[in-house]
Design a protein around this motif. Structure first.
Motif, PDB file in Angstrom:
ATOM      1  N   ALA A  41      42.051 115.810  32.415  1.00 50.40           N
ATOM      2  CA  ALA A  41      42.740 117.065  32.728  1.00 50.40           C
ATOM      3  C   ALA A  41      41.845 118.249  32.391  1.00 50.40           C
ATOM      4  O   ALA A  41      41.222 118.294  31.324  1.00 50.40           O
ATOM      5  N   VAL A  42      41.800 119.210  33.310  1.00 49.52           N
ATOM      6  CA  VAL A  42      40.983 120.412  33.145  1.00 49.52           C
ATOM      7  C   VAL A  42      41.812 121.611  33.604  1.00 49.52           C
ATOM      8  O   VAL A  42      42.575 121.509  34.564  1.00 49.52           O
ATOM      9  N   THR A  43      41.635 122.733  32.939  1.00 48.77           N
ATOM     10  CA  THR A  43      42.249 123.981  33.400  1.00 48.77           C
ATOM     11  C   THR A  43      41.154 124.896  33.901  1.00 48.77           C
ATOM     12  O   THR A  43      40.165 125.146  33.192  1.00 48.77           O
ATOM     13  N   VAL A  44      41.300 125.376  35.125  1.00 48.60           N
ATOM     14  CA  VAL A  44      40.277 126.226  35.749  1.00 48.60           C
ATOM     15  C   VAL A  44      40.952 127.431  36.388  1.00 48.60           C
ATOM     16  O   VAL A  44      42.171 127.446  36.580  1.00 48.60           O
ATOM     17  N   PRO A  45      40.192 128.468  36.736  1.00 49.17           N
ATOM     18  CA  PRO A  45      40.797 129.610  37.422  1.00 49.17           C
ATOM     19  C   PRO A  45      41.106 129.311  38.885  1.00 49.17           C
ATOM     20  O   PRO A  45      40.317 128.651  39.564  1.00 49.17           O
ATOM     21  N   ASP A  46      42.253 129.784  39.342  1.00 47.90           N
ATOM     22  CA  ASP A  46      42.582 129.670  40.766  1.00 47.90           C
ATOM     23  C   ASP A  46      41.796 130.731  41.530  1.00 47.90           C
ATOM     24  O   ASP A  46      40.938 131.408  40.946  1.00 47.90           O
ATOM     25  N   PRO A  47      42.025 130.905  42.836  1.00 51.55           N
ATOM     26  CA  PRO A  47      41.205 131.863  43.595  1.00 51.55           C
ATOM     27  C   PRO A  47      41.216 133.283  43.043  1.00 51.55           C
ATOM     28  O   PRO A  47      40.271 134.055  43.286  1.00 51.55           O
ATOM     29  N   TYR A  48      42.260 133.645  42.284  1.00 51.80           N
ATOM     30  CA  TYR A  48      42.366 135.014  41.787  1.00 51.80           C
ATOM     31  C   TYR A  48      42.257 135.094  40.270  1.00 51.80           C
ATOM     32  O   TYR A  48      42.602 136.103  39.666  1.00 51.80           O
ATOM     33  N   LEU A  91      36.285 125.842  41.240  1.00 49.36           N
ATOM     34  CA  LEU A  91      35.681 124.566  41.615  1.00 49.36           C
ATOM     35  C   LEU A  91      34.354 124.374  40.886  1.00 49.36           C
ATOM     36  O   LEU A  91      34.025 123.261  40.469  1.00 49.36           O
ATOM     37  N   GLY A  92      33.591 125.462  40.722  1.00 50.82           N
ATOM     38  CA  GLY A  92      32.347 125.371  39.955  1.00 50.82           C
ATOM     39  C   GLY A  92      32.604 124.923  38.528  1.00 50.82           C
ATOM     40  O   GLY A  92      31.874 124.092  37.960  1.00 50.82           O
ATOM     41  N   GLU A  93      33.673 125.455  37.928  1.00 52.04           N
ATOM     42  CA  GLU A  93      34.017 125.050  36.559  1.00 52.04           C
ATOM     43  C   GLU A  93      34.468 123.601  36.511  1.00 52.04           C
ATOM     44  O   GLU A  93      34.214 122.878  35.542  1.00 52.04           O
ATOM     45  N   LEU A  94      35.117 123.150  37.575  1.00 50.52           N
ATOM     46  CA  LEU A  94      35.539 121.746  37.645  1.00 50.52           C
ATOM     47  C   LEU A  94      34.322 120.823  37.744  1.00 50.52           C
ATOM     48  O   LEU A  94      34.282 119.754  37.126  1.00 50.52           O
ATOM     49  N   ILE A  95      33.322 121.239  38.500  1.00 49.04           N
ATOM     50  CA  ILE A  95      32.077 120.468  38.596  1.00 49.04           C
ATOM     51  C   ILE A  95      31.393 120.400  37.234  1.00 49.04           C
ATOM     52  O   ILE A  95      30.900 119.334  36.815  1.00 49.04           O
ATOM     53  N   LEU A  96      31.357 121.522  36.521  1.00 47.52           N
ATOM     54  CA  LEU A  96      30.768 121.529  35.173  1.00 47.52           C
ATOM     55  C   LEU A  96      31.501 120.564  34.256  1.00 47.52           C
ATOM     56  O   LEU A  96      30.874 119.843  33.465  1.00 47.52           O
ATOM     57  N   ALA A  97      32.824 120.529  34.347  1.00 53.97           N
ATOM     58  CA  ALA A  97      33.609 119.610  33.525  1.00 53.97           C
ATOM     59  C   ALA A  97      33.254 118.165  33.842  1.00 53.97           C
ATOM     60  O   ALA A  97      33.184 117.311  32.947  1.00 53.97           O
ATOM     61  N   ALA A  98      33.016 117.880  35.120  1.00 54.81           N
ATOM     62  CA  ALA A  98      32.642 116.523  35.524  1.00 54.81           C
ATOM     63  C   ALA A  98      31.297 116.132  34.927  1.00 54.81           C
ATOM     64  O   ALA A  98      31.123 115.010  34.422  1.00 54.81           O
ATOM     65  N   VAL A  99      30.347 117.054  34.961  1.00 58.71           N
ATOM     66  CA  VAL A  99      29.015 116.774  34.408  1.00 58.71           C
ATOM     67  C   VAL A  99      29.101 116.580  32.899  1.00 58.71           C
ATOM     68  O   VAL A  99      28.488 115.669  32.331  1.00 58.71           O
TER      69      VAL A  99
END
Length: 365
Positions: free
Chosen positions: A62-69, A112-120
């Motif tokens: 589970a990750v929390t990231v910013p939505d488009p806004y 999405l960039g933050e989600l990619i960072l979380a994956a790495v």
């Protein structure tokens, strides 16, 4: 009789997992002796992670990231061995914001960039990004900013509006953040980034861009491409998910159709090899289904296995000739068979009823 059921989501009503179960329920109701195998599918858009988790298992992080806004939204990384699967729609999806609150000129793909960072950071050495169903049209600039990219004359994570005055872009920090990681773009479309058949012109209106904003946004993305890699903007998939495909290509991603990624991951070909009938489906079955959509991908694999393939859909908007060009023997419309009101009010029950009717034609004891 062995039946393999491999549908996509029915957008706005059923996930792919729910649709597969509904079809299976209806088929078994008519022919309880059938061997029914469900293989929910995705083209890389909404539901990509759910489908893969259903088929592969793995660990959901589970990750929390910013939505488009910039507001926090829950998302997940699916970790299977050294591969992480994630989807753009969870972080920056169009469905996250009501139509009246959408501000497409300000929508950023940073989440999405933050989600990619979380994956790495989870230890993944391969990251597969399902790209589709986004509210953003920033060419992936926000994604790049989250990974460390910088710009002069503009703000990368403020949507197309933030790209006004863009001078230069430094991608080196973003590329360094993914050093040693294999990146895969799993896109649901092969659209390029710019122009009359590009991301903005094709999908901008459904995200809320006005006619005037379409021109402005496309011009901003053109400048962004010129400041990074104009040639990549013309590649297939560069326009996926509002240009997120372009950003991933800038980072060295390999592009593959999302339906192929899922089919390979769950070994759909093996499931089809001994099937007597293949059933696929989606919310709206039309000729655009040929451009990387699930029914076409499933039908192609069924054809290679010499197995008949039929489709169940919310709406069927192709004739018999076009249908067969897509590799589908027959297609059945939920709205036509049970009515629009019931199709939306009780979609799972209605789809099960449709599958039961279809079993009378295609099934055998």
């Amino acid at each position: 009789m062995r039946v393999v059921i491999a549908p996509d989501k029915f957008a706005g009503t059923l996930t792919a997992v729910e649709a597969a179960e509904a079809i299976a329920t209806g088929w078994r109701r008519r022919l309880p002796g059938s061997e029914v195998v469900t293989v929910p599918m995705s083209d890389g858009g909404p539901g990509f992670v759910d489908v893969l988790h259903s088929g592969l298992g793995g660990e959901l992080i589970a990750v929390t990231v910013p939505d488009p806004y910039g507001d926090p939204v829950p998302a997940a990384v699916l970790l299977v061995g050294g591969t992480a699967y994630l989807e753009s729609a969870q972080a920056v999806g169009l469905h996250l914001t009501p139509p009246e609150e959408r501000r497409p000129m300000l929508g950023s793909s940073r989440g999405l960039g933050e989600l990619i960072l979380a994956a790495v950071r989870s230890g993944a050495t391969r990251v597969v990004v399902g790209a589709g169903g986004t509210a953003t049209n920033d060419g992936g600039a926000g994604l790049l900013a989250a990974l460390g990219a910088t710009a002069t004359g503009a703000v990368l994570d403020a949507g197309p509006a933030g790209l006004e005055g863009l001078d230069t872009v430094d991608l080196a920090p973003a590329r360094a953040a993914l050093a040693g990681v294999e990146l895969v773009l799993a896109s649901d479309v092969d659209t390029q980034l710019l122009g009359l058949v590009g991301a903005t012109k094709t999908y901008g209106p459904q995200k809320g861009l006005s006619e005037e904003e379409l021109l402005v946004a496309d011009a901003r993305l053109q400048r962004f491409a010129e400041a990074t890699d104009r040639k990549l903007a013309g590649e297939k998939g560069a326009g996926a998910a509002g240009g997120i495909g372009f950003a991933l290509l800038l980072l060295g991603a390999i592009r593959k159709p999302g339906v192929e990624i899922v089919a390979e991951a769950v070994d759909l070909a093996a499931a089809l090899a001994s099937a007597d009938l293949v059933i696929t489906g989606e919310g709206s079955f039309d000729f655009s289904s040929r451009a990387g959509k699930v029914p076409y991908g499933v039908a192609q694999l069924a054809g290679e296995a010499l197995r008949p393939c039929i489709a169940l859909a919310g709406q069927v908007l192709v004739g018999s000739r076009e249908m067969r060009a897509l590799g589908i023997e027959a297609a059945y419309s939920l709205v036509e068979r049970v009515g629009e009101e019931r199709a939306f009010a009780a979609p799972a029950d209605a789809l099960a009823d449709l599958a039961e009717r279809v079993a009378r034609t295609w099934g055998r004891e």
